[in-house]
Design a protein around this motif. Structure first.
Motif, mmCIF file in Angstrom:
data_model
loop_
_atom_site.group_PDB
_atom_site.id
_atom_site.type_symbol
_atom_site.label_atom_id
_atom_site.label_comp_id
_atom_site.label_asym_id
_atom_site.label_seq_id
_atom_site.Cartn_x
_atom_site.Cartn_y
_atom_site.Cartn_z
ATOM 1 N N LYS A 1 -2.007 -16.501 -5.971
ATOM 2 C CA LYS A 1 -1.345 -15.692 -4.937
ATOM 3 C C LYS A 1 -0.731 -14.426 -5.535
ATOM 4 N N VAL A 2 -0.137 -14.547 -6.726
ATOM 5 C CA VAL A 2 0.447 -13.378 -7.392
ATOM 6 C C VAL A 2 -0.645 -12.373 -7.732
ATOM 7 N N VAL A 3 -1.745 -12.846 -8.296
ATOM 8 C CA VAL A 3 -2.851 -11.964 -8.670
ATOM 9 C C VAL A 3 -3.454 -11.323 -7.415
ATOM 10 N N TRP A 4 -3.632 -12.110 -6.364
ATOM 11 C CA TRP A 4 -4.215 -11.578 -5.126
ATOM 12 C C TRP A 4 -3.305 -10.501 -4.524
ATOM 13 N N THR B 1 -2.018 -5.269 -2.828
ATOM 14 C CA THR B 1 -0.889 -4.369 -2.560
ATOM 15 C C THR B 1 -0.575 -3.439 -3.720
ATOM 16 N N LYS B 2 -1.199 -3.658 -4.864
ATOM 17 C CA LYS B 2 -0.938 -2.876 -6.083
ATOM 18 C C LYS B 2 0.511 -3.019 -6.563
ATOM 19 N N LYS B 3 1.158 -4.129 -6.175
ATOM 20 C CA LYS B 3 2.530 -4.414 -6.614
ATOM 21 C C LYS B 3 2.573 -5.824 -7.172
#
Length: 166
Positions: A45-48, A53-55
């Protein structure tokens, strides 16, 4: 009572020390496979989020919600492990599969309801902010306390709000 603190008895009557019990827990695939499945899903989820979102949002690691569902992944990991170990025609696999379906159905229902409410609340906030540009929100309304935040916005903007229930 003191002797029970030192030694723990297993169901077969054999004494086990704390280290043996700990080793049994951490080597139990019904514990570590779902745990690592959860870790993988949360990291995904963090990577996605980073890709879309580029954040970089580390809150996603411990936060609930979003897809893929870690709850669904955990219950299906347990169900597949049971099916492989005791057979896909066993009663325990059938119970686990039904339990997994209930968890996934409930998770989808909660997400759908939360999404509908989020749309309405976002519209309400937009309407409030369009009335007065002096409204300042200090906390993130998506991280709990949304009702309090809305009440503070209304209170400080000198407008009134009426909620009608159908």
């Amino acid at each position: 009572m003191e002797k029970f603190k030192k030694k723990i008895f297993c169901m077969r009557g054999k004494k086990k020390n704390n280290m043996e019990i700990f080793m049994q827990i951490i080597t139990n695939k019904y514990i570590y496979v779902p745990f690592f499945t959860w870790v993988f899903i949360q990291c995904f989820k963090v990577v996605w989020d980073l890709i879309t979102t580029k954040k970089l949002n580390f809150k996603r690691i411990m936060g609930a919600g979003g897809m893929p569902s870690s709850h669904s992944a955990i219950v299906m990991a347990i169900t597949v492990l049971l099916g492989r170990d005791v057979g896909f025609d066993s009663s325990i696999f059938a119970m686990s599969l039904i339990f997994s379906c209930v968890v996934m159905y409930d998770a989808a229902g909660v997400r759908r309801a939360a999404g509908k409410q989020a749309k309405l609340l976002n519209k309400l906030i937009e309407d409030i902010l369009s009335v007065s540009n002096k409204v300042k929100v200090l906390r993130d309304p998506t991280r709990g306390g949304l009702a309090t935040t809305l009440n503070e916005i209304i209170e400080h903007s000198n407008i009134s709000m009426e909620i009608e229930e159908d």
